[in-house]
Design an enzyme around this catalytic site. Structure first.
Site, PDB file in Angstrom:
ATOM      1  N   TYR A   1      -2.224  -0.214  10.012  1.00  0.00           N
ATOM      2  CA  TYR A   1      -2.438  -0.784   8.673  1.00  0.00           C
ATOM      3  C   TYR A   1      -1.150  -0.677   7.857  1.00  0.00           C
ATOM      4  CZ  TYR A   1      -3.999  -1.128   3.827  1.00  0.00           C
ATOM      5  OH  TYR A   1      -4.117  -1.487   2.506  1.00  0.00           O
TER       6      TYR A   1
ATOM      7  N   SER B   1       0.828  -1.208   0.000  1.00  0.00           N
ATOM      8  CA  SER B   1       0.000   0.000   0.000  1.00  0.00           C
ATOM      9  C   SER B   1       0.860   1.253   0.000  1.00  0.00           C
ATOM     10  CB  SER B   1      -0.885  -0.004   1.254  1.00  0.00           C
ATOM     11  OG  SER B   1      -1.457   1.275   1.467  1.00  0.00           O
TER      12      SER B   1
END
Length: 328
Positions: A152, A127
């Site tokens: 995350y 990501s």
């Protein structure tokens, strides 16, 4: 090829499975169908995939060690594309354990499966959030990314480190893809563009964080899929001379950051409606800007995302109105 796609009922996994099926591959789809967002949307995506002869589905959690081991024993996969993960930056602050179970324990199970069954290439989702508050722009895959600002992001960085270790120890070819703000039809309802569209159509105010001043490298789903498919066919090689392991990281982003307020204007234009805006401060874990350097992607596979947001947003809005039966 026989390909395992994890997160097959998810946004990117669904589109990738469709694309790979259209090219004549056999796809084994895996998803735990969790209720992080509306399960009915995942089921609707899955229903379309199940119409294809070459698609079979397992409802299974990545963290289920025995289940994943059994899956790899039953099938000899040529390639594995790991897109299953607990997504979302803000939710990682509220529910940290979900991220460790899915994104770290689950990813380890995938790595072990690939290692023991001699998978030819593992492609996995990372990501843009791994860049944290990097000040140098555009974000390059050669930058230091040791300062994540959400759990995350930390789990995604962990995935890259774990994959590198398995590439080194077991000569397992792995490629990590840092996706930049993916949007488009069949998208995720927790994403800003989806929430904005829903709120504007129902006459509710939208939440605009950081006064709308943040910039995002919005990347259309078709560009993401094209990037994944090209990278799948580019298996990283080990080189004993340089002690280089068969491991690679790429950014897949539009290479054109757009200010959030402008993105909202494009949605308003496609809907023919104005948004009521509730201006709010920056949220914990958020970053002011994302901007992908895609030089390595262009050099290695000859591809660069290029869908303008005006085209991508219109496609999303058209899909949204059709799917949710909104009268124009």
């Amino acid at each position: 090829m026989k390909i395992l796609v994890t997160g097959a009922a998810g946004f990117i996994g669904f589109h990738l499975s469709q694309k790979l099926l259209s090219k004549g591959n056999e796809i084994i789809g895996l998803d735990n169908l969790n209720d992080y967002y509306e399960v009915s949307l995942k089921e609707a995506r899955l229903a379309l995939l199940k119409q294809e002869n070459n698609f079979s589905f397992y409802q299974l959690d990545l963290a289920n060690k025995e289940g994943i081991e059994k899956l790899f024993q039953e099938h000899q996969f040529d390639v594995v594309v790991n897109l299953a993960a607990q997504a979302g930056v803000r939710y990682s602050i509220e529910n940290p354990h979900a991220y460790v179970n899915s994104n770290i324990v689950g990813f380890l199970n995938i790595l072990e499966g690939c290692r023991h069954s001699k998978v030819k290439h593992l492609v996995f989702a990372s990501s843009s959030s791994v860049y944290g508050e990097n000040k140098k722009i555009p974000f390059s895959v050669h930058d230091n990314v040791d300062h994540p600002i959400s759990l995350y992001a930390a789990t995604k960085k962990s995935n890259e480190l774990m994959a590198h270790t398995y590439s080194h120890l077991y000569n397992l070819p792995t490629t990590g893809l840092r996706f930049f703000t993916v949007y488009g039809p069949w998208g995720r309802p927790d994403m800003a563009y989806f929430l904005f569209t829903k709120a504007i159509l129902s006459g509710q105010a939208i939440k605009v964080f950081n006064q709308g001043k943040m910039k995002r490298d919005f990347t259309y789903i078709d560009d993401i899929i094209q990037g994944i498919v090209k990278v799948m066919n580019k298996v990283p090689q080990s080189d004993p001379k340089t002690s280089k392991v068969p491991y690679k990281i790429y950014n897949i982003g539009n290479n054109k950051p757009v200010e959030l307020l402008h993105f909202i204007e494009v949605i308003e234009s496609c809907l023919g409606m104005k948004a009521q805006k509730n201006m709010l401060p920056m949220q914990p874990g958020d970053v002011p800007m994302t901007y992908a350097d895609v030089d390595d992607l262009m050099e290695d596979v000859g591809f660069k995302p290029n869908t303008p947001i005006e085209v991508g947003v219109k496609n999303f809005v058209d899909w949204y109105k059709d799917y949710y039966k909104v009268n124009s």
